[in-house]
Design a protein around this motif. Structure first.
Motif, PDB file in Angstrom:
ATOM      1  N   THR A  12       0.842  -1.191   0.000  1.00 47.38           N
ATOM      2  CA  THR A  12       0.000   0.000   0.000  1.00 47.38           C
ATOM      3  C   THR A  12       0.879   1.243   0.000  1.00 47.38           C
ATOM      4  O   THR A  12       2.021   1.220   0.455  1.00 47.38           O
ATOM      5  CB  THR A  12      -0.920   0.037   1.237  1.00 47.38           C
ATOM      6  N   SER A  15      -2.146   7.583  -1.814  1.00 50.01           N
ATOM      7  CA  SER A  15      -2.760   7.795  -3.113  1.00 50.01           C
ATOM      8  C   SER A  15      -2.888   9.279  -3.396  1.00 50.01           C
ATOM      9  O   SER A  15      -3.082  10.089  -2.484  1.00 50.01           O
ATOM     10  CB  SER A  15      -4.143   7.145  -3.109  1.00 50.01           C
ATOM     11  N   GLU A  27      -2.965   5.340   3.610  1.00 49.06           N
ATOM     12  CA  GLU A  27      -2.426   4.642   2.445  1.00 49.06           C
ATOM     13  C   GLU A  27      -3.545   3.872   1.751  1.00 49.06           C
ATOM     14  O   GLU A  27      -3.880   2.758   2.151  1.00 49.06           O
ATOM     15  CB  GLU A  27      -1.294   3.700   2.870  1.00 49.06           C
ATOM     16  N   THR A  28      -4.114   4.477   0.719  1.00 51.14           N
ATOM     17  CA  THR A  28      -5.239   3.836   0.041  1.00 51.14           C
ATOM     18  C   THR A  28      -4.859   3.214  -1.298  1.00 51.14           C
ATOM     19  O   THR A  28      -5.574   2.351  -1.789  1.00 51.14           O
ATOM     20  CB  THR A  28      -6.391   4.836  -0.201  1.00 51.14           C
ATOM     21  N   ALA A  29      -3.768   3.648  -1.915  1.00 48.89           N
ATOM     22  CA  ALA A  29      -3.352   3.046  -3.187  1.00 48.89           C
ATOM     23  C   ALA A  29      -2.814   1.649  -2.924  1.00 48.89           C
ATOM     24  O   ALA A  29      -2.082   1.415  -1.970  1.00 48.89           O
ATOM     25  CB  ALA A  29      -2.294   3.897  -3.865  1.00 48.89           C
ATOM     26  N   THR A  67      -0.812  -1.069 -10.071  1.00 47.34           N
ATOM     27  CA  THR A  67      -1.186  -0.162  -8.996  1.00 47.34           C
ATOM     28  C   THR A  67      -2.565   0.407  -9.273  1.00 47.34           C
ATOM     29  O   THR A  67      -2.839   0.862 -10.377  1.00 47.34           O
ATOM     30  CB  THR A  67      -0.170   0.989  -8.876  1.00 47.34           C
ATOM     31  N   SER A  69      -5.503   3.104  -7.666  1.00 47.51           N
ATOM     32  CA  SER A  69      -5.845   4.133  -6.676  1.00 47.51           C
ATOM     33  C   SER A  69      -7.110   4.861  -7.104  1.00 47.51           C
ATOM     34  O   SER A  69      -7.230   6.061  -6.964  1.00 47.51           O
ATOM     35  CB  SER A  69      -4.682   5.117  -6.521  1.00 47.51           C
ATOM     36  N   GLN A  74      -8.953   1.521   0.813  1.00 46.19           N
ATOM     37  CA  GLN A  74      -7.940   0.522   0.491  1.00 46.19           C
ATOM     38  C   GLN A  74      -8.582  -0.793   0.058  1.00 46.19           C
ATOM     39  O   GLN A  74      -8.119  -1.443  -0.881  1.00 46.19           O
ATOM     40  CB  GLN A  74      -7.052   0.309   1.718  1.00 46.19           C
ATOM     41  N   ASN A  77      -9.867  -0.634  -3.507  1.00 45.23           N
ATOM     42  CA  ASN A  77      -8.729  -0.631  -4.429  1.00 45.23           C
ATOM     43  C   ASN A  77      -8.105  -2.023  -4.523  1.00 45.23           C
ATOM     44  O   ASN A  77      -7.676  -2.446  -5.596  1.00 45.23           O
ATOM     45  CB  ASN A  77      -7.678   0.388  -3.996  1.00 45.23           C
TER      46      ASN A  77
END
Length: 130
Positions: A12, A15, A27-29, A67, A69, A74, A77
């Motif tokens: 992660t 994003s 941390e969402t990506a 990847t 996002s 999260q 994604n």
């Protein structure tokens, strides 16, 4: 559709884009990693196909990565990343069938020649004659 999601690993990161105040601290990506060579789900021929067709997406260590996002969470994604990587790999496994060259039939040839003749006559009639 083959589901090899048990062989995937995830990372992660922060994003960019929408997310308000969370964008700088959550941390969402999600980056999904999959080792093509170490996969037990596919045979050697299938691994070779995947490596050849997706060589621009596979890094030097032999990992296929993606990847995502798109969403603010999260989990969403992660689910989207799993769907996308499975879709990409399944598309890479499709082997297009060979095209068989065919010849035009006699009727098609005659029709083409008749059309050419008609157009030629039409243009010939436009000429000034004395």
């Amino acid at each position: 559709m083959k589901d090899f999601s048990k062989e995937l690993s995830f990372k992660t990161s922060r994003s960019s884009g929408a997310g308000g105040q969370n964008v700088n601290k959550v941390e969402t990506a999600v980056t999904v990693l999959w080792s093509v060579a170490e996969s037990e789900f596919f045979n050697e021929y299938q691994k070779e196909l995947i490596q050849n067709k997706l060589k621009n997406r596979i890094n030097a260590e032999g990992y296929l990565f993606l990847t995502v996002s798109e969403s603010r969470t999260q989990l969403m994604n992660k689910n989207k990343a799993i769907e996308k990587i499975i879709e990409i790999v399944n598309k890479a496994l499709i082997v297009p069938k060979k095209r068989i060259a065919t010849k035009p039939s006699k009727g098609q040839k005659q029709k083409r020649l008749d059309t050419k003749k008609k157009i030629s006559e039409k243009k010939d009639n436009r000429k000034f004659k004395l």
